[in-house]
Design a protein around this motif. Structure first.
Motif, short mmCIF file in Angstrom:
data_model
loop_
_atom_site.label_atom_id
_atom_site.label_comp_id
_atom_site.label_asym_id
_atom_site.label_seq_id
_atom_site.Cartn_x
_atom_site.Cartn_y
_atom_site.Cartn_z
N PHE B 34 0.88 -1.01 -0.05
CA PHE B 34 0.03 -0.43 0.09
C PHE B 34 1.24 1.65 -0.42
O PHE B 34 2.11 1.29 0.39
N GLY B 35 1.12 2.51 -0.81
CA GLY B 35 1.52 3.69 -1.16
C GLY B 35 0.88 4.43 -0.30
O GLY B 35 -0.09 4.42 -0.66
N LEU B 36 1.10 5.11 0.04
CA LEU B 36 1.08 6.74 0.99
C LEU B 36 1.42 7.75 0.88
O LEU B 36 3.10 7.97 0.35
N ILE B 37 0.68 8.96 -0.05
CA ILE B 37 1.37 9.94 -1.16
C ILE B 37 0.89 11.36 -0.68
O ILE B 37 -0.50 11.77 -0.41
N GLY B 38 1.43 12.22 -0.67
CA GLY B 38 1.56 13.90 -0.03
C GLY B 38 2.28 13.88 -0.56
O GLY B 38 3.51 13.93 -0.20
N HIS B 191 7.97 9.69 -2.34
CA HIS B 191 7.90 11.41 -3.54
C HIS B 191 7.31 11.02 -4.85
O HIS B 191 7.48 11.63 -5.27
N SER B 192 8.86 9.74 -5.32
CA SER B 192 8.35 8.98 -6.89
C SER B 192 7.29 8.75 -7.54
O SER B 192 7.47 7.87 -6.78
N LEU B 193 6.74 9.11 -7.45
CA LEU B 193 5.26 9.33 -7.82
C LEU B 193 5.32 7.25 -9.54
O LEU B 193 4.76 6.92 -9.39
N ALA B 194 6.61 8.44 -10.11
CA ALA B 194 6.37 7.46 -11.27
C ALA B 194 7.45 5.72 -10.94
O ALA B 194 6.59 4.86 -11.46
N GLU B 195 8.03 6.31 -9.79
CA GLU B 195 8.94 4.34 -9.29
C GLU B 195 7.33 4.15 -8.25
O GLU B 195 7.99 2.86 -8.70
N ILE B 196 6.10 4.60 -8.17
CA ILE B 196 5.89 4.21 -6.75
C ILE B 196 4.09 2.90 -7.85
O ILE B 196 4.19 2.34 -7.32
N GLN B 197 4.13 4.12 -8.48
CA GLN B 197 2.71 3.26 -9.96
C GLN B 197 2.84 2.07 -10.30
O GLN B 197 1.70 1.41 -10.02
N GLU B 198 4.07 1.15 -10.55
CA GLU B 198 4.16 -0.21 -10.74
C GLU B 198 3.54 -0.86 -10.08
O GLU B 198 4.07 -2.35 -10.09
N ARG B 199 4.44 -0.43 -8.79
CA ARG B 199 4.76 -1.36 -7.51
C ARG B 199 4.17 -0.67 -6.22
O ARG B 199 4.18 -1.85 -5.37
N VAL B 200 2.55 -0.73 -6.10
CA VAL B 200 1.88 -1.02 -5.02
C VAL B 200 0.66 -1.42 -5.89
O VAL B 200 0.55 -1.24 -6.72
N ASP B 201 0.14 -2.49 -4.44
CA ASP B 201 -1.43 -3.41 -4.51
C ASP B 201 -2.40 -1.35 -4.98
O ASP B 201 -2.90 -1.21 -6.33
N ARG B 202 -2.12 -0.83 -3.41
CA ARG B 202 -3.07 0.25 -3.55
C ARG B 202 -2.62 1.68 -3.58
O ARG B 202 -1.36 1.33 -3.12
N LEU B 203 -3.75 2.53 -3.51
CA LEU B 203 -2.18 4.07 -3.30
C LEU B 203 -3.76 5.50 -2.72
O LEU B 203 -5.46 4.33 -2.26
#
Lengths: 274, 304
Positions: B34-38, B191-203
């Motif tokens: 799970f990714g937490l972004i902000g 912080h790197s959305l491009a990096e996390i995009q393909e690698r988390v199930d949900r955000l």
């Protein structure tokens, strides 16, 4: 919540091991040993003789050295205990582990106590070994009591520095506060007390004065070491004003114990709320 | 395990008059990444600290595998979770191996786990060196090794790839993937959305202490309704043919710039419009499909 001894020991070992690693323990041991040997050998030069002679004078001289040096070293050891971990981001990591804040604080205190006591024992112990050739068993016991009181006095300042470290927002503030503590307790307190006594004249009774001395662990240490020696007592104006009832080792060590427990206790209460 | 690995119910955190986190509810299933972004100050770190039990919520509850983090069973819970803080600095005078021994002892994990973990993060050669001489990337890898001590069920990783080179980032996510296969749950911020995009199930997207949106990357796109963008290369009668085609799509928008045209449409129209465009074969010579990136999604939410 229960206390797990194992967690305290783990933290304590790490703290001590770090100080062994950066040669802190070694350096301070050498400083203590050098000073103690010089004082023990030359300390009686004023009386017209050199060599290991009067144990009382030697202890008195060592006390006046230790009263500056040991608080300083204790404060340097402890000021970054908590705030240092906080600035490094490792405090949150530690607190996310199965350890309570009390265990962490006690572990720090025990480990740093060892890092402080080891040089005192090693440094003053070396001088003790030389002294033991020329002094009697009871005198050796006096020296042992001096060693013990030096450690206990060091722990009071360590406890205060950990309190400073817990409540300070940054390492810089903590170091400033630690230096201020040293300045006040070691340098200024006696002067102020003396000034107060002179200014107040007879309005402050002689019974208040000893109580004020008990509020400073460095003074308690001086009193504890000097009051037991008849021929030294006269040389120290301050301590002679001390009534025999308060001079019992129980009162003096009890007060020093208070100065260890109270700051640590306050540190814990503050730490718990952070 | 039937319960959620992480369950956050109506959690708020106020510091005096400052609102750090406001009414956040989230659930993360076992084995989910799970990714937490902000942005900085969005409340991610405070939420992390509350999940770890370092900071008590002003209101609401947090449970890890059904158990409160700071209750009587806190030691049990904490043996099963792991935390990698952002930019952690370890003890300069200890070696990498000694550092891991220390954390293993505190966590109640066997010391024999330490050497294989150092090997896993590629620090075997530096195991006997003082951490003071480590590079930023090496410290981060040591931190990750520390997090894996005691075979935790839930990993909390705050900006875990900061300071890592691309190769190390790749192997980090590979390792995370292996752990996921074993059923480990991971909550990470980046912080790197491009990096996390393909690698988390949900955000979850956070802004000003609130969760703005939760879901998979494609469901977030849908929720925000960001348009699909076709770039079309025109030939001859291309423009008029394109206009005729778009008469059937009321909501589509057209911008023509010389011999290229931009068509914007909603995600529901994507396939049908694409087949329409393909049928214009002959008067158009190229079609590029531009999906909104997570970056666009993120900026759409944050700046909206």
């Amino acid at each position: 919540m229960s206390i797990e001894l194992k967690q305290i020991v783990t933290v304590a070992q790490k703290e001590f091991w770090e100080r062994i690693r950066n040669r802190w323990v070694l350096a301070v041991s050498i400083i203590f040993a050098a000073f103690a040997l010089i004082i023990a050998y030359f300390g009686t030069a004023q009386q017209g003789a050199v060599g290991f002679s009067s144990i009382d004078m030697t202890i008195a001289s060592l006390v006046s050295l230790a009263i500056y040096l040991i608080p300083l070293i204790a404060l340097i050891l402890g000021y970054d205990a908590i705030v240092g971990e906080r600035e490094h981001g490792s405090l949150d990591l530690l607190l996310s582990l199965p350890i309570t804040r009390l265990e962490l604080l006690l572990g720090k205190f025990v480990g740093l106590s060892a890092a402080l006591s080891f040089p005192v024992i090693a440094g003053f112990g070396v001088a003790g070994i030389f002294l033991s050739y020329s002094i009697s068993i009871p005198q050796l016991l006096d020296y042992f009591a001096f060693l013990l009181s030096s450690i206990v006095m060091g722990l009071t300042f360590l406890s205060m520095s950990i309190l400073v470290s817990t409540i300070s927002r940054s390492k810089v503030i903590a170091s400033g506060a630690a230096i201020a503590l040293w300045f006040v307790y070691v340098l200024v307190y006696d002067l102020l007390l003396m000034g107060l006594l002179v200014a107040a004249g007879s309005r402050i009774g002689s019974n208040v004065f000893p109580l004020l001395l008990l509020l400073n662990p460095a003074d308690i240490y001086r009193v504890a070491n000097i009051l037991s020696m008849e021929n030294v007592k006269v040389l120290y104006g301050l301590a002679t004003a001390f009534p025999a009832t308060l001079a019992s080792p129980w009162v003096l060590y009890g007060m020093m114990l208070f100065w260890i427990i109270a700051p640590l206790g306050i540190a814990y209460l503050r730490f718990k709320k952070q | 395990m039937s319960t959620d690995a992480i369950l956050i119910e109506n959690v708020s955190k106020h510091y005096d008059s400052i609102v750090a986190v406001e009414d956040v509810s989230l659930s993360v299933a076992s084995g989910e990444v799970f990714g937490l972004i902000g942005h900085n100050g969005a409340g991610k770190s405070t939420l992390f600290k509350m999940m770890l039990g370092l900071v008590a919520p002003s209101s609401g509850h947090i449970r890890l595998h059904g158990t409160a983090v700071s209750g009587d069973q806190f030691r049990e819970v904490r043996r099963r979770i792991a935390y990698l803080p952002e930019n952690v600095v370890f003890y300069d005078n200890l070696t990498g191996l000694e550092t891991l021994y220390f954390f293993a002892d505190l966590k109640g994990a066997p010391r024999r786990e330490c050497k294989p973990l150092l090997e896993k993060v590629g620090l075997t050669g530096a195991a006997k060196r003082k951490v003071g001489g480590y590079s930023k990337g090496m410290r981060q890898r040591l931190g990750f090794a520390q997090a894996l001590l005691g075979k935790p069920d839930i990993l909390f990783l705050d900006e875990p790839t900061t300071g890592l080179d691309p190769e190390a980032i790749r192997s980090f996510y590979q390792l995370l993937h292996e752990l996921k296969e074993q059923g480990v749950t991971a909550m990470l911020s980046s912080h790197s959305l491009a990096e996390i995009q393909e690698r988390v199930d949900r955000l979850a997207l956070m802004k000003l202490g609130r969760i703005q949106a939760v879901g998979t990357v494609s469901s977030l796109r849908r929720q925000l309704g960001l348009p699909i963008h076709f770039v079309v290369g025109l030939q001859g009668e291309g423009e008029s043919a394109l206009r005729r085609l778009l008469d059937g799509y009321k909501e589509a928008r057209l911008e023509v710039n010389g011999s290229t045209a931009s068509v914007f449409c909603s995600i529901d129209q994507k396939l049908s419009l694409l087949s329409g465009l393909t049928s214009l074969h002959g008067v158009i010579d190229d079609i590029q499909v531009k999906e909104p990136s997570l970056e666009d999604v993120f900026l759409g939410y944050v700046d909206a």
